[in-house]
Design a protein around this motif. Structure first.
Motif, PDB file in Angstrom:
ATOM      1  N   LEU A   1       0.568  -1.598  -0.057  1.00  0.00           N
ATOM      2  CA  LEU A   1      -0.178  -0.095  -0.242  1.00  0.00           C
ATOM      3  C   LEU A   1       1.001   1.256  -0.022  1.00  0.00           C
ATOM      4  N   VAL A   2      -0.044   2.383  -0.800  1.00  0.00           N
ATOM      5  CA  VAL A   2       1.153   3.649  -1.025  1.00  0.00           C
ATOM      6  C   VAL A   2       0.480   4.802  -0.433  1.00  0.00           C
ATOM      7  N   ASP A   3       0.849   5.154   0.592  1.00  0.00           N
ATOM      8  CA  ASP A   3       0.466   6.664   1.055  1.00  0.00           C
ATOM      9  C   ASP A   3       1.181   7.476   0.501  1.00  0.00           C
ATOM     10  N   PHE A   4       0.233   8.328  -0.256  1.00  0.00           N
ATOM     11  CA  PHE A   4       0.419   9.374  -1.236  1.00  0.00           C
ATOM     12  C   PHE A   4       0.121  10.620   0.444  1.00  0.00           C
ATOM     13  N   TRP A   5       0.567  11.544   0.260  1.00  0.00           N
ATOM     14  CA  TRP A   5       0.581  12.770   1.624  1.00  0.00           C
ATOM     15  C   TRP A   5       1.028  13.442   1.472  1.00  0.00           C
ATOM     16  N   ALA A   6       1.159  15.030   2.540  1.00  0.00           N
ATOM     17  CA  ALA A   6       1.243  16.105   2.680  1.00  0.00           C
ATOM     18  C   ALA A   6       0.979  16.701   3.868  1.00  0.00           C
ATOM     19  N   GLU A   7       2.510  16.904   4.650  1.00  0.00           N
ATOM     20  CA  GLU A   7       2.729  17.545   5.840  1.00  0.00           C
ATOM     21  C   GLU A   7       1.432  18.118   5.858  1.00  0.00           C
ATOM     22  N   TRP A   8       1.093  19.658   5.076  1.00  0.00           N
ATOM     23  CA  TRP A   8      -0.213  19.904   5.530  1.00  0.00           C
ATOM     24  C   TRP A   8      -1.627  20.020   5.554  1.00  0.00           C
ATOM     25  N   CYS A   9      -1.732  18.475   4.798  1.00  0.00           N
ATOM     26  CA  CYS A   9      -2.759  17.202   4.353  1.00  0.00           C
ATOM     27  C   CYS A   9      -3.584  17.256   5.846  1.00  0.00           C
ATOM     28  N   GLY A  10      -4.818  18.099   6.600  1.00  0.00           N
ATOM     29  CA  GLY A  10      -5.128  17.170   7.389  1.00  0.00           C
ATOM     30  C   GLY A  10      -5.950  15.203   7.192  1.00  0.00           C
ATOM     31  N   PRO A  11      -6.980  15.219   6.485  1.00  0.00           N
ATOM     32  CA  PRO A  11      -7.065  14.097   6.360  1.00  0.00           C
ATOM     33  C   PRO A  11      -5.579  12.503   6.446  1.00  0.00           C
ATOM     34  N   CYS A  12      -4.996  12.944   5.706  1.00  0.00           N
ATOM     35  CA  CYS A  12      -3.461  12.435   5.333  1.00  0.00           C
ATOM     36  C   CYS A  12      -3.346  12.746   6.897  1.00  0.00           C
ATOM     37  N   ARG A  13      -3.161  13.172   7.582  1.00  0.00           N
ATOM     38  CA  ARG A  13      -2.754  13.305   9.403  1.00  0.00           C
ATOM     39  C   ARG A  13      -4.132  12.162  10.004  1.00  0.00           C
TER      40      ARG A  13
ATOM     41  N   ILE B   1       0.951  -7.761   4.588  1.00  0.00           N
ATOM     42  CA  ILE B   1       1.751  -6.250   3.654  1.00  0.00           C
ATOM     43  C   ILE B   1       2.789  -5.493   4.023  1.00  0.00           C
ATOM     44  N   THR B   2       2.735  -4.392   3.179  1.00  0.00           N
ATOM     45  CA  THR B   2       4.094  -3.489   3.198  1.00  0.00           C
ATOM     46  C   THR B   2       3.176  -2.332   2.633  1.00  0.00           C
ATOM     47  N   ILE B   3       3.320  -1.373   3.978  1.00  0.00           N
ATOM     48  CA  ILE B   3       2.990  -0.141   4.164  1.00  0.00           C
ATOM     49  C   ILE B   3       4.302   0.863   3.835  1.00  0.00           C
ATOM     50  N   ALA B   4       4.152   1.738   2.416  1.00  0.00           N
ATOM     51  CA  ALA B   4       4.635   2.774   2.277  1.00  0.00           C
ATOM     52  C   ALA B   4       4.113   3.820   1.968  1.00  0.00           C
ATOM     53  N   LYS B   5       4.805   4.952   2.760  1.00  0.00           N
ATOM     54  CA  LYS B   5       4.558   6.530   2.545  1.00  0.00           C
ATOM     55  C   LYS B   5       5.280   7.700   1.209  1.00  0.00           C
ATOM     56  N   LEU B   6       4.607   8.088   0.062  1.00  0.00           N
ATOM     57  CA  LEU B   6       5.625   8.930  -0.453  1.00  0.00           C
ATOM     58  C   LEU B   6       4.885  10.476  -0.112  1.00  0.00           C
ATOM     59  N   ASN B   7       5.295  11.541   0.150  1.00  0.00           N
ATOM     60  CA  ASN B   7       5.090  12.502   0.097  1.00  0.00           C
ATOM     61  C   ASN B   7       5.253  13.586  -1.111  1.00  0.00           C
ATOM     62  N   VAL B   8       3.915  13.814  -1.536  1.00  0.00           N
ATOM     63  CA  VAL B   8       3.651  14.148  -2.992  1.00  0.00           C
ATOM     64  C   VAL B   8       4.057  15.722  -2.891  1.00  0.00           C
ATOM     65  N   ASP B   9       4.401  16.625  -1.934  1.00  0.00           N
ATOM     66  CA  ASP B   9       5.458  17.433  -2.937  1.00  0.00           C
ATOM     67  C   ASP B   9       6.852  17.361  -2.559  1.00  0.00           C
ATOM     68  N   GLU B  10       7.306  16.628  -2.109  1.00  0.00           N
ATOM     69  CA  GLU B  10       8.648  16.238  -2.637  1.00  0.00           C
ATOM     70  C   GLU B  10       9.150  15.198  -3.363  1.00  0.00           C
ATOM     71  N   ASN B  11       8.036  14.584  -4.093  1.00  0.00           N
ATOM     72  CA  ASN B  11       7.818  13.631  -5.106  1.00  0.00           C
ATOM     73  C   ASN B  11       6.934  13.816  -6.335  1.00  0.00           C
ATOM     74  N   ARG B  12       7.631  14.869  -6.931  1.00  0.00           N
ATOM     75  CA  ARG B  12       6.303  14.803  -7.797  1.00  0.00           C
ATOM     76  C   ARG B  12       6.633  13.729  -9.127  1.00  0.00           C
ATOM     77  N   GLN B  13       7.271  13.274  -9.480  1.00  0.00           N
ATOM     78  CA  GLN B  13       7.433  12.531 -10.415  1.00  0.00           C
ATOM     79  C   GLN B  13       6.392  11.285 -10.944  1.00  0.00           C
TER      80      GLN B  13
END
Length: 109
Positions: free
Chosen positions: A26-38, A55-67
């Protein structure tokens, strides 16, 4: 990838960690400023422990990883993409209850 904990993925290691990964990731696309993400972060942490070895859970910060975000058409966050043996099999957009996420996990195990 280590199980039982959440791993960070980036534009640079996404293919290595997720596309070439095995099992359900599972890859969670998130950002620091996002309330629902928190809001869903603790849920994902609980699932990482409860489903350790399954399962494996991974997080990807959308602000830092735009590609990676652009590659998968992420327009709203949080978005969780489910990959099984490197193939995307499910997508959740928005914060969901733990039970709903767990049901989707069970469907793909």
């Amino acid at each position: 990838m280590a199980s039982g904990k959440i791993v960070e993925v980036t534009d640079h290691n996404f293919d290595e960690q997720v596309i070439k990964g095995t099992g359900l990731i599972l890859v969670d696309f998130w950002a620091e400023w996002c309330g629902p993400c928190r809001m869903i972060a603790p849920i994902l942490e609980e699932l990482a422990v409860e489903c350790e070895g399954q399962i494996t859970i991974a997080k990807l910060n959308v602000d830092e990883n735009r590609q990676a975000s652009a590659r998968f058409g992420i327009r709203s966050i949080p978005t969780i993409l489910f990959f099984k043996d490197g193939v995307q099999v499910e997508q959740i957009v928005g914060a969901m209850a733990k039970s709903a996420i767990k049901t989707k996990v069970q469907q793909h195990l």
